[in-house]
Design a protein around this motif. Structure first.
Motif, PDB file in Angstrom:
ATOM      1  N   ASP A 274       0.384  -1.077   0.389  1.00 41.73           N
ATOM      2  CA  ASP A 274      -0.346  -0.234  -0.391  1.00 41.73           C
ATOM      3  C   ASP A 274       0.858   1.657   0.191  1.00 41.73           C
ATOM      4  OD1 ASP A 274      -2.102  -1.388   0.330  1.00 41.73           O
ATOM      5  OD2 ASP A 274      -2.299  -1.704   2.079  1.00 41.73           O
ATOM      6  N   LEU A 275       1.944   1.322   0.493  1.00 42.55           N
ATOM      7  CA  LEU A 275       2.604   2.238   0.589  1.00 42.55           C
ATOM      8  C   LEU A 275       3.880   2.420   0.045  1.00 42.55           C
ATOM      9  CD1 LEU A 275       5.030   2.580   3.765  1.00 42.55           C
ATOM     10  CD2 LEU A 275       5.724   3.808   1.288  1.00 42.55           C
TER      11      LEU A 275
ATOM     12  N   MET B  26      -8.089  -2.425   4.100  1.00 39.61           N
ATOM     13  CA  MET B  26      -6.530  -1.810   4.469  1.00 39.61           C
ATOM     14  C   MET B  26      -6.443  -1.184   5.524  1.00 39.61           C
ATOM     15  SD  MET B  26      -6.707   0.136   0.554  1.00 39.61           S
ATOM     16  CE  MET B  26      -4.715   0.894   1.072  1.00 39.61           C
ATOM     17  N   GLN B  27      -7.676  -0.727   5.905  1.00 40.44           N
ATOM     18  CA  GLN B  27      -7.080   0.023   7.841  1.00 40.44           C
ATOM     19  C   GLN B  27      -6.927  -1.401   8.434  1.00 40.44           C
ATOM     20  OE1 GLN B  27     -10.622   2.832   8.844  1.00 40.44           O
ATOM     21  NE2 GLN B  27     -10.250   3.312   6.297  1.00 40.44           N
TER      22      GLN B  27
ATOM     23  N   GLU C  63      -7.537   8.366   5.860  1.00 36.52           N
ATOM     24  CA  GLU C  63      -7.501   9.370   5.353  1.00 36.52           C
ATOM     25  C   GLU C  63      -6.248   9.135   4.335  1.00 36.52           C
ATOM     26  OE1 GLU C  63      -7.209  10.864   9.347  1.00 36.52           O
ATOM     27  OE2 GLU C  63      -6.646   8.795   8.042  1.00 36.52           O
ATOM     28  N   ALA C  64      -6.571   7.454   4.156  1.00 31.14           N
ATOM     29  CA  ALA C  64      -5.588   7.532   3.227  1.00 31.14           C
ATOM     30  C   ALA C  64      -6.674   7.099   1.858  1.00 31.14           C
ATOM     31  CB  ALA C  64      -4.804   6.507   2.698  1.00 31.14           C
ATOM     32  N   VAL C  65      -7.834   6.369   1.929  1.00 25.67           N
ATOM     33  CA  VAL C  65      -9.320   5.778   1.020  1.00 25.67           C
ATOM     34  C   VAL C  65      -8.409   5.866  -0.983  1.00 25.67           C
ATOM     35  CG1 VAL C  65     -10.512   5.519   3.106  1.00 25.67           C
ATOM     36  CG2 VAL C  65     -10.508   7.573   1.556  1.00 25.67           C
ATOM     37  N   LYS C  66      -8.380   7.238  -0.854  1.00 28.87           N
ATOM     38  CA  LYS C  66      -8.202   7.258  -2.265  1.00 28.87           C
ATOM     39  C   LYS C  66      -6.769   6.134  -2.953  1.00 28.87           C
ATOM     40  CE  LYS C  66      -9.468  10.977  -3.664  1.00 28.87           C
ATOM     41  NZ  LYS C  66     -10.549  11.828  -4.678  1.00 28.87           N
ATOM     42  N   LEU C  67      -6.132   5.077  -1.596  1.00 28.15           N
ATOM     43  CA  LEU C  67      -5.030   4.446  -2.904  1.00 28.15           C
ATOM     44  C   LEU C  67      -6.194   3.618  -3.279  1.00 28.15           C
ATOM     45  CD1 LEU C  67      -2.729   4.248  -0.057  1.00 28.15           C
ATOM     46  CD2 LEU C  67      -2.660   5.212  -2.948  1.00 28.15           C
ATOM     47  N   SER C  68      -7.482   3.184  -2.638  1.00 26.16           N
ATOM     48  CA  SER C  68      -7.938   2.206  -2.670  1.00 26.16           C
ATOM     49  C   SER C  68      -9.018   2.230  -3.484  1.00 26.16           C
ATOM     50  CB  SER C  68      -9.221   1.531  -0.928  1.00 26.16           C
ATOM     51  OG  SER C  68      -9.600   2.588  -1.038  1.00 26.16           O
ATOM     52  N   GLU C  69     -10.112   3.739  -3.758  1.00 25.90           N
ATOM     53  CA  GLU C  69     -10.375   3.826  -4.975  1.00 25.90           C
ATOM     54  C   GLU C  69     -10.307   4.085  -6.211  1.00 25.90           C
ATOM     55  OE1 GLU C  69     -11.698   8.358  -3.846  1.00 25.90           O
ATOM     56  OE2 GLU C  69     -12.641   7.023  -1.838  1.00 25.90           O
ATOM     57  N   LYS C  70      -8.782   4.557  -6.597  1.00 27.28           N
ATOM     58  CA  LYS C  70      -8.285   4.483  -8.177  1.00 27.28           C
ATOM     59  C   LYS C  70      -7.922   2.914  -7.884  1.00 27.28           C
ATOM     60  CE  LYS C  70      -3.944   5.327 -10.245  1.00 27.28           C
ATOM     61  NZ  LYS C  70      -4.785   5.251 -11.732  1.00 27.28           N
TER      62      LYS C  70
END
Length: 227
Positions: free
Chosen positions: A111-112, A194-195, A202-209
């Motif tokens: 993820d990172l 992911m959480q 705050e990093a849900v944009k990663l999962s969306e893309k």
């Protein structure tokens, strides 16, 4: 308490003369891992910016998209970035400490790495120094070659993205097996999952893309096999 307040507290706990890398050795367990994950993305982004010699507005905007930084939290984010830029420790030392922090699973480091690609490609250019940086980080993170190629294929436009590379499967793989793999990727990309492995809300944009990319790849493969 916001994640940025917790980051401020983590930085305040650093002893005089202690480097930012010490944070990664302390925040090894949930829920502190989400704090460490955010610090890790900022810190390695700073080291990556140092590698290619510049920080573009698009890269800053991409980071804001991932983490949704409120105006009152900008100071905390800037402090992490500046500490990483000024720290004498190289990015490889940071990467090793981060890998140790997540030594029980490879999910968070994937993820990172994805977040770093997201930021690196925000300006539309993939600098050779960024490529060398991300290749080495992936090696230290012990990310399997196929998974690294899958992440890279989703972000770096060398050509039209190969849907098989995006999903990380061989083109000779039977369709039912590809479907099972795709479904697992969808499950693994759910924000709640992911959480649970340390990625902050705050990093849900990663999962969306990621979901958009893997679903598009599956649709392309399904259409090809049906033709």
């Amino acid at each position: 308490m916001s994640i940025w307040t917790r980051i401020t507290e983590a930085l305040s706990a650093l002893a005089k003369g202690e480097g930012l890398g010490a944070v990664f050795d302390r925040l090894r367990q949930p829920p502190e891992r989400s704090v460490a994950f955010t610090i890790a993305v900022i810190a390695l982004s700073a080291k990556m910016a140092k590698a290619d010699g510049q920080v573009t507005r698009n890269e800053v905007a991409a980071f804001r998209e991932i983490f949704s930084i409120a105006p009152e939290d900008e100071k905390a984010a800037a402090r992490v970035f500046n500490l990483a830029r000024q720290d004498v420790a190289g990015f490889e030392e940071y990467a090793r400490r981060i890998r140790r922090m997540f030594d029980d699973t490879k999910g968070p480091v994937c993820d990172l790495l994805e977040g770093l690609f997201y930021i690196a490609m925000a300006d539309g250019h993939y600098h050779p120094a960024e490529e060398a940086f991300l290749d080495r980080v992936a090696e230290i993170f012990e990310i399997p070659a196929a998974e690294y190629r899958a992440v890279r294929a989703r972000f770096v436009p060398d050509a039209v993205p190969d849907p098989y590379a995006v999903l990380g499967v061989d083109p000779a793989t039977p369709l039912p097996e590809i479907r099972r793999h795709w479904r697992q990727l969808v499950r693994d990309s759910h924000p709640d999952v992911m959480q649970a492995r340390g990625v902050p809300p705050e990093a849900v944009k990663l999962s969306e893309k990621r979901l958009i990319d893997i679903n598009r790849a599956w649709e392309e493969i399904s259409a090809q096999r049906a033709a």
